[in-house]
Scaffold this motif. Structure first.
Motif, PDB file in Angstrom:
ATOM      1  N   ARG A 261       0.653  -1.025   0.162  1.00 16.25           N
ATOM      2  CA  ARG A 261      -0.081   0.201   0.243  1.00 16.25           C
ATOM      3  C   ARG A 261       0.563   0.758  -0.063  1.00 16.25           C
ATOM      4  O   ARG A 261       0.427   2.520   0.710  1.00 16.25           O
ATOM      5  CB  ARG A 261      -0.797  -0.561   1.033  1.00 16.25           C
ATOM      6  CG  ARG A 261      -1.698  -1.013   1.347  1.00 16.25           C
ATOM      7  CD  ARG A 261      -2.948  -1.219   1.955  1.00 16.25           C
ATOM      8  NE  ARG A 261      -2.464  -1.905   3.744  1.00 16.25           N
ATOM      9  CZ  ARG A 261      -2.564  -0.561   4.328  1.00 16.25           C
ATOM     10  NH1 ARG A 261      -3.292   0.620   4.931  1.00 16.25           N
ATOM     11  NH2 ARG A 261      -2.330  -1.718   5.374  1.00 16.25           N
ATOM     12  N   SER A 262       2.009   1.159  -0.453  1.00 16.39           N
ATOM     13  CA  SER A 262       2.728   2.665  -1.131  1.00 16.39           C
ATOM     14  C   SER A 262       3.358   2.468  -1.399  1.00 16.39           C
ATOM     15  O   SER A 262       4.140   1.617  -2.299  1.00 16.39           O
ATOM     16  CB  SER A 262       3.634   2.791   0.162  1.00 16.39           C
ATOM     17  OG  SER A 262       4.167   3.526  -0.363  1.00 16.39           O
ATOM     18  N   SER A 263       2.805   3.547  -2.459  1.00 11.67           N
ATOM     19  CA  SER A 263       3.604   3.713  -4.012  1.00 11.67           C
ATOM     20  C   SER A 263       4.978   3.971  -4.218  1.00 11.67           C
ATOM     21  O   SER A 263       5.876   4.232  -5.479  1.00 11.67           O
ATOM     22  CB  SER A 263       3.089   4.679  -4.558  1.00 11.67           C
ATOM     23  OG  SER A 263       1.796   4.443  -5.161  1.00 11.67           O
TER      24      SER A 263
ATOM     25  N   MET B 159      -1.895   9.956  -9.309  1.00  5.60           N
ATOM     26  CA  MET B 159      -2.845   8.825  -9.052  1.00  5.60           C
ATOM     27  C   MET B 159      -4.098   8.521  -8.991  1.00  5.60           C
ATOM     28  O   MET B 159      -4.762   9.059  -8.657  1.00  5.60           O
ATOM     29  CB  MET B 159      -2.507   9.200  -7.324  1.00  5.60           C
ATOM     30  CG  MET B 159      -1.095   8.961  -6.356  1.00  5.60           C
ATOM     31  SD  MET B 159      -1.025   8.799  -4.598  1.00  5.60           S
ATOM     32  CE  MET B 159      -0.207   8.845  -3.983  1.00  5.60           C
TER      33      MET B 159
ATOM     34  N   THR C  34      -6.475   6.553  -6.736  1.00  7.75           N
ATOM     35  CA  THR C  34      -6.574   7.286  -5.034  1.00  7.75           C
ATOM     36  C   THR C  34      -7.773   8.017  -5.742  1.00  7.75           C
ATOM     37  O   THR C  34      -8.511   8.864  -4.560  1.00  7.75           O
ATOM     38  CB  THR C  34      -5.720   8.021  -4.826  1.00  7.75           C
ATOM     39  OG1 THR C  34      -4.564   7.725  -4.381  1.00  7.75           O
ATOM     40  CG2 THR C  34      -5.193   9.369  -3.601  1.00  7.75           C
TER      41      THR C  34
ATOM     42  N   THR D  84      -1.565  13.944  -2.449  1.00 11.54           N
ATOM     43  CA  THR D  84      -1.531  12.637  -1.942  1.00 11.54           C
ATOM     44  C   THR D  84      -0.236  12.184  -1.459  1.00 11.54           C
ATOM     45  O   THR D  84       0.506  12.043  -2.116  1.00 11.54           O
ATOM     46  CB  THR D  84      -2.678  11.645  -1.903  1.00 11.54           C
ATOM     47  OG1 THR D  84      -3.917  12.249  -1.874  1.00 11.54           O
ATOM     48  CG2 THR D  84      -2.205  10.276  -1.792  1.00 11.54           C
ATOM     49  N   ALA D  85       0.616  11.739  -0.274  1.00 13.61           N
ATOM     50  CA  ALA D  85       1.819  11.143   0.087  1.00 13.61           C
ATOM     51  C   ALA D  85       1.393  10.286  -0.319  1.00 13.61           C
ATOM     52  O   ALA D  85       0.602   8.759  -0.512  1.00 13.61           O
ATOM     53  CB  ALA D  85       1.689  10.897   1.919  1.00 13.61           C
ATOM     54  N   ALA D  86       2.586   9.167  -1.095  1.00 14.51           N
ATOM     55  CA  ALA D  86       2.516   8.120  -1.140  1.00 14.51           C
ATOM     56  C   ALA D  86       3.064   6.976   0.118  1.00 14.51           C
ATOM     57  O   ALA D  86       4.139   5.817  -0.153  1.00 14.51           O
ATOM     58  CB  ALA D  86       3.472   7.867  -2.913  1.00 14.51           C
ATOM     59  N   ILE D  87       2.064   7.097   0.639  1.00 13.38           N
ATOM     60  CA  ILE D  87       2.467   6.277   2.183  1.00 13.38           C
ATOM     61  C   ILE D  87       0.527   5.188   1.708  1.00 13.38           C
ATOM     62  O   ILE D  87       0.323   5.907   1.187  1.00 13.38           O
ATOM     63  CB  ILE D  87       2.624   6.757   3.258  1.00 13.38           C
ATOM     64  CG1 ILE D  87       2.122   7.845   3.601  1.00 13.38           C
ATOM     65  CG2 ILE D  87       4.144   6.939   2.950  1.00 13.38           C
ATOM     66  CD1 ILE D  87       2.339   8.642   4.765  1.00 13.38           C
TER      67      ILE D  87
ATOM     68  N   GLY E  73      -2.404   5.424   3.121  1.00 14.02           N
ATOM     69  CA  GLY E  73      -3.765   5.530   4.039  1.00 14.02           C
ATOM     70  C   GLY E  73      -3.063   6.689   3.442  1.00 14.02           C
ATOM     71  O   GLY E  73      -4.680   7.961   3.529  1.00 14.02           O
ATOM     72  N   GLY E  74      -2.753   7.249   3.159  1.00 16.87           N
ATOM     73  CA  GLY E  74      -2.742   8.914   2.718  1.00 16.87           C
ATOM     74  C   GLY E  74      -3.611   9.291   1.799  1.00 16.87           C
ATOM     75  O   GLY E  74      -4.217  10.816   2.135  1.00 16.87           O
ATOM     76  N   GLY E  75      -4.265   9.178   0.746  1.00 17.43           N
ATOM     77  CA  GLY E  75      -6.086   8.792   0.276  1.00 17.43           C
ATOM     78  C   GLY E  75      -6.407   9.461   0.926  1.00 17.43           C
ATOM     79  O   GLY E  75      -7.631  10.504   0.943  1.00 17.43           O
TER      80      GLY E  75
ATOM     81  N   ASP F  55      -7.436   0.938   0.051  1.00 19.95           N
ATOM     82  CA  ASP F  55      -6.251   1.564  -0.175  1.00 19.95           C
ATOM     83  C   ASP F  55      -4.798   0.295  -1.281  1.00 19.95           C
ATOM     84  O   ASP F  55      -4.032   0.178  -1.777  1.00 19.95           O
ATOM     85  CB  ASP F  55      -5.108   1.563   1.503  1.00 19.95           C
ATOM     86  CG  ASP F  55      -3.972   2.681   0.521  1.00 19.95           C
ATOM     87  OD1 ASP F  55      -4.178   2.943  -0.328  1.00 19.95           O
ATOM     88  OD2 ASP F  55      -3.098   2.310   1.589  1.00 19.95           O
TER      89      ASP F  55
ATOM     90  N   ARG G  58      -6.292   1.519  -4.327  1.00 15.43           N
ATOM     91  CA  ARG G  58      -6.044   2.226  -5.626  1.00 15.43           C
ATOM     92  C   ARG G  58      -4.225   2.653  -5.353  1.00 15.43           C
ATOM     93  O   ARG G  58      -3.763   3.551  -6.302  1.00 15.43           O
ATOM     94  CB  ARG G  58      -6.759   3.458  -4.872  1.00 15.43           C
ATOM     95  CG  ARG G  58      -6.186   3.620  -2.918  1.00 15.43           C
ATOM     96  CD  ARG G  58      -6.849   4.565  -2.574  1.00 15.43           C
ATOM     97  NE  ARG G  58      -6.362   5.134  -1.121  1.00 15.43           N
ATOM     98  CZ  ARG G  58      -6.731   4.942  -0.497  1.00 15.43           C
ATOM     99  NH1 ARG G  58      -8.160   4.571  -0.133  1.00 15.43           N
ATOM    100  NH2 ARG G  58      -6.444   5.539   1.050  1.00 15.43           N
ATOM    101  N   THR G  59      -3.509   1.661  -4.392  1.00 15.62           N
ATOM    102  CA  THR G  59      -1.930   2.167  -4.942  1.00 15.62           C
ATOM    103  C   THR G  59      -1.696   0.779  -6.038  1.00 15.62           C
ATOM    104  O   THR G  59      -0.804   1.972  -6.862  1.00 15.62           O
ATOM    105  CB  THR G  59      -1.399   1.235  -3.119  1.00 15.62           C
ATOM    106  OG1 THR G  59      -2.011   2.246  -2.062  1.00 15.62           O
ATOM    107  CG2 THR G  59      -0.147   1.589  -3.467  1.00 15.62           C
TER     108      THR G  59
ATOM    109  N   ASN H  20      -2.671   3.409  -8.829  1.00 14.95           N
ATOM    110  CA  ASN H  20      -1.771   3.849  -9.059  1.00 14.95           C
ATOM    111  C   ASN H  20      -0.363   4.014  -9.495  1.00 14.95           C
ATOM    112  O   ASN H  20      -0.323   5.091 -10.667  1.00 14.95           O
ATOM    113  CB  ASN H  20      -0.912   4.913  -7.563  1.00 14.95           C
ATOM    114  CG  ASN H  20      -2.271   5.332  -7.364  1.00 14.95           C
ATOM    115  OD1 ASN H  20      -3.453   5.847  -7.151  1.00 14.95           O
ATOM    116  ND2 ASN H  20      -2.536   5.528  -5.729  1.00 14.95           N
TER     117      ASN H  20
HETATM  118  N1  ASP Z   1      -1.393   4.194  -0.997  1.00 12.69           N
HETATM  119  C1  ASP Z   1      -1.224   5.185  -1.750  1.00 12.69           C
HETATM  120  C2  ASP Z   1      -0.303   5.084  -3.114  1.00 12.69           C
HETATM  121  O1  ASP Z   1       0.594   4.920  -1.606  1.00 12.69           O
HETATM  122  C3  ASP Z   1      -1.971   6.533  -1.939  1.00 12.69           C
HETATM  123  C4  ASP Z   1      -3.376   6.613  -1.160  1.00 12.69           C
HETATM  124  O2  ASP Z   1      -3.605   5.990   0.021  1.00 12.69           O
HETATM  125  O3  ASP Z   1      -3.876   6.369  -1.588  1.00 12.69           O
HETATM  126  O4  ASP Z   1       0.392   5.177  -3.724  1.00 12.69           O
END
Ligand code: ASP
Length: 410
Positions: free
Chosen positions: A269-271, A304, A307, A345-348, A350-352, A381, A384-385, A388
């Motif tokens: 779950r992290s881009s 993203m 996201t 949105t941060a690439a971490i 839960g960021g979205g 998540d 979506r990741t 992304n």
């Molecule tokens: N987790 C997603 C990502 O890293 C960002 C998001 O939470 O939507 O791309």
């Protein structure tokens, strides 16, 4: 060991971690007393959070060095300018398309209809940040903010300027460029080290999820996830097929090479963490390293599609849950805010959902929505990741064609 082979082993370990986590979490949720469950849930969550914290620490450096190294290696300012303009156009177009899917999914599935939540009595729609606020947030006030996840747009801009400044130094700059490239390799290697911990993190999060929320959530959440997954996959299979065909790549090859980063993104779950695996896939698609060295790190942070789709769908869902009617004006606000929100949105993990607060506030929907969406965040998540990171590579194939690079897929 090659990165492709180690990625496969990693995926197997992550899958095992996931299954064991679900089983253990389920066993705990049906056998142990509630108080013990709560303590265990906290510990599992902490084990997962360690992974997220490690990622948060490395992201600014990873983004900074990969982009600075890539821009400083491109000798022609004109070429760099063309790449950046194309990135902007293609990334924004695909993300806008994704938000349309999100709105359409909300209208077709109506996941939140007839639940009838009450808007809290003292609820006042928050004031959304103005265009000026958003623009200035891309240019933070001091150097320290370059080292924070929240300052990632500034980090990108700073890295590009540093790359250009290095090129302008001519021969002397070439040395710096080599150091930047070495530092970027070290950061990528850092991520691969952190990834050894990913199976444990996935195991811990899966166990935590099961203890906290029990067997798969049904009802409104189930419908939401179904809507999100089906439209995300539609975007993945149809839109990305069209894009890569336009870019001159056989879609079968695209899907084959993209499958590893897709699964790594789905499980971590992290881009940002998936970046090294996405770069490897780009190499196998035959994209020039000079190009993907720039498009993928920037894409990991700003592009993203998954996201954007999720944030648009969530806004529709929240409005339906609270029985708030949406006019065409509101819907266009949702589209606009979800595109901007996905860029910010941060690439971490839960960021979205954190950034969903921005989308809801622009449209004037209750911010309680963020809490509601957090419940199913790990599940939404994951998809979506995966979308992304896949969008970054599909767009790069197309940009590659526009710029006249030759694709040499394996
Ligand atoms: N987790 C997603 C990502 O890293 C960002 C998001 O939470 O939507 O791309």
């Amino acid at each position: 060991m090659s990165i492709a082979r180690s990625a496969k082993l990693l995926l197997i370990a992550i899958a095992v971690g996931f299954v064991v986590g679900i089983l253990l979490g389920y066993a705990v949720s049906i056998t142990l007393p509630k108080a013990t469950q709560a303590v265990l849930a906290d510990w599992f969550k902490a084990l997962g959070d360690i992974f997220v914290r490690l990622i948060r620490v490395v992201i600014p450096l990873l983004i900074f060095f990969t982009i600075a190294a890539a821009t400083s290696s491109i000798a022609s300012a004109r070429k760099l300018g063309n790449i950046l303009i194309l990135i902007l156009v293609v990334y924004i177009l695909t993300s806008t398309l994704a938000t349309f899917w999100g709105v359409l999914a909300g209208q077709i599935f109506t996941p939140g209809a007839s639940v009838g939540l009450q808007v809290p009595k003292d609820y006042k729609p928050p004031t959304p940040p103005s265009g000026v606020d958003i623009l200035l947030s891309f240019f933070q006030t001091d150097f320290n903010s370059l080292l924070t996840v929240g300052g990632s747009m500034t980090t990108i801009i700073f890295a590009i300027i540093l790359g250009i400044a290095t090129v302008l130094l001519g021969d002397e700059g070439r040395k710096i460029s080599q150091y930047l490239s070495l530092a970027s390799k070290v950061m990528i290697s850092f991520v691969r080290v952190v990834m050894y911990y990913a199976p444990i993190a996935v195991f811990a999060y899966a166990a935590w999820l099961m203890i906290k929320y029990g067997p798969p959530m049904l009802g409104a959440y189930g419908k939401f996830v179904l809507a999100q997954y089906s439209f995300s996959l539609l975007h993945f299979f149809i839109i990305y097929s069209i894009i890569v065909v336009l870019g001159g790549l056989n879609p079968v090859k695209y899907f084959r090479f993209q499958s590893t980063p897709f699964l790594i993104a789905f499980t971590t779950r992290s881009s940002a963490v998936t970046l090294p695996y996405n770069m490897e896939a780009a190499k196998r698609m035959g994209i020039s390293e000079e190009l993907f060295g720039i498009t993928l790190p920037i894409g990991a942070t700003v592009n993203m599609d998954g996201t954007a789709l999720y944030q648009a769908l969530s806004a529709m869902f929240i409005a339906q849950l609270f029985g708030i009617p949406l006019t065409p004006y509101h819907i266009s606000l949702i589209v606009l805010a979800a595109v901007v929100g996905s860029v910010a949105t941060a690439a971490i993990p839960g960021g979205g959902t954190v950034m969903l607060a921005y989308v809801l506030s622009v449209v004037g929907l209750p911010l309680e929505g963020v809490g509601i969406m957090l419940v199913v965040d790990p599940i939404t998540d994951a998809m979506r990741t995966a979308i992304n990171v896949s969008g970054d590579n599909a767009s790069t194939v197309l940009i590659s064609r526009f710029l006249g690079y030759k694709l040499q897929p394996q």
